[in-house]
Design an enzyme around this catalytic site. Structure first.
Site, PDB file in Angstrom:
ATOM      1  CG  ASP A 103      -1.866   1.162   1.292  1.00 45.70           C
ATOM      2  OD1 ASP A 103      -1.699   2.122   0.496  1.00 45.70           O
ATOM      3  OD2 ASP A 103      -2.788   1.127   2.118  1.00 45.70           O
ATOM      4  CG  ASN A 106      -0.077   1.361 -12.558  1.00 43.93           C
ATOM      5  OD1 ASN A 106      -0.400   1.957 -13.581  1.00 43.93           O
ATOM      6  ND2 ASN A 106      -0.939   0.611 -11.874  1.00 43.93           N
ATOM      7  CE1 TYR A 122      -4.605  11.508 -11.501  1.00 40.77           C
ATOM      8  CE2 TYR A 122      -4.852  12.965 -13.406  1.00 40.77           C
ATOM      9  CZ  TYR A 122      -4.504  11.732 -12.872  1.00 40.77           C
ATOM     10  OH  TYR A 122      -4.037  10.740 -13.692  1.00 40.77           O
ATOM     11  CE  LYS A 177      -0.964  10.729 -11.848  1.00 38.78           C
ATOM     12  NZ  LYS A 177      -0.232   9.464 -11.576  1.00 38.78           N
ATOM     13  CB  THR A 217      -9.391   2.360 -16.422  1.00 36.02           C
ATOM     14  OG1 THR A 217      -9.212   3.702 -15.928  1.00 36.02           O
ATOM     15  CG2 THR A 217      -8.369   2.087 -17.516  1.00 36.02           C
TER      16      THR A 217
END
Length: 245
Positions: free
Chosen positions: A59, A86, A163, A167, A198
């Site tokens: 984790d 990932n 987000y 990134k 996804t």
């Protein structure tokens, strides 16, 4: 046989990345924060005849879990050839700069940024034993500050702040990590798998999981003369595959 550790690999792009690397002869340690889900993913791959794979519980939000995974892997192998960071989350939506709660920022950064750093630092000693070590940080085109300032960019209006910021920070870490390892045989790159259908985006993306995973795999198997410190994204400049930071 080369070895690879992939975080968040029990489903979607991470899982397909594991499949494709297995097909290329790699031994895969399939990272999953839920061991049961990790074992289910491994069983599915083994049912396909891809047997050089085993689950490892990790984790990336939990320092103890990362340390335990490192200790477990160290008992199995002396050398790790590839690390694919990932695992990632998008955070609660919608996200605006003035209304997104700070807890959302912290949750997203814990996984997308701090988790990557901690995992990389934990496994770097095993990677230094590899003659051709590769680190792949799975990022997003939304991490490009240059593109976010370009009104002609097709995703210009898509700005989920926590987000995007996480990134962009991951991209910055990739640049500095590649620089710090510049005099070694490491190749360190950021890869945008593209806007892919996804669970991550409720299957809204137009891209396919196999195509997305292939982009990640390409950076994982770079030859010694391959690039390092780059941001690859077919979304923006398919003729070169290199995206602006």
């Amino acid at each position: 046989m080369k070895t690879v550790l992939i975080t968040g690999a029990n489903k979607s792009i991470g899982f397909e990345t594991a499949r494709q690397l297995l097909q290329q002869g790699y031994y895969v340690f399939l990272g999953s924060r839920d061991m049961q889900k990790g074992q289910q993913a491994v069983s599915q791959l083994q049912a396909e005849g891809l047997n050089q794979v085993e689950p490892i519980e990790i984790d990336v939000d939990d320092s103890k879990s990362i340390k335990a995974a490192r200790e477990e892997l160290g008992q199995k192998i002396d050398t790790l050839d590839v690390l694919i960071n990932n695992a990632g989350i998008s955070g609660t939506m919608p996200q605006t700069s003035l209304e997104t709660d700070i807890t959302v920022f912290k949750q997203v950064f814990d996984t997308n940024f701090f988790g990557v750093i901690e995992v990389t630092q934990a496994f770097i000693d095993l990677m230094k034993n590899s003659p051709e070590p590769r680190i792949v940080n799975v990022t997003s085109g939304l991490g490009s500050l240059t593109l976010h300032n370009d009104p002609s960019w097709k995703h210009y209006q898509v700005k989920p702040i926590s987000y995007v910021a996480s990134k962009a920070a991951l991209n910055a870490y990739t640049i500095v990590l590649a620089y710090d390892l510049r005099d070694t045989s490491f190749k360190v790159n950021a890869v945008d798998p593209g806007y892919t259908a996804t669970d991550f985006n409720n299957h809204s993306g137009p891209g396919t999981v196999p195509d997305a995973a292939a982009r990640v795999v390409k950076a994982a198997v770079l030859r010694p003369d391959g690039p390092t410190g780059q941001f690859f994204s077919d979304d923006n400049v398919p003729e070169t595959g290199i995206s602006p930071w």
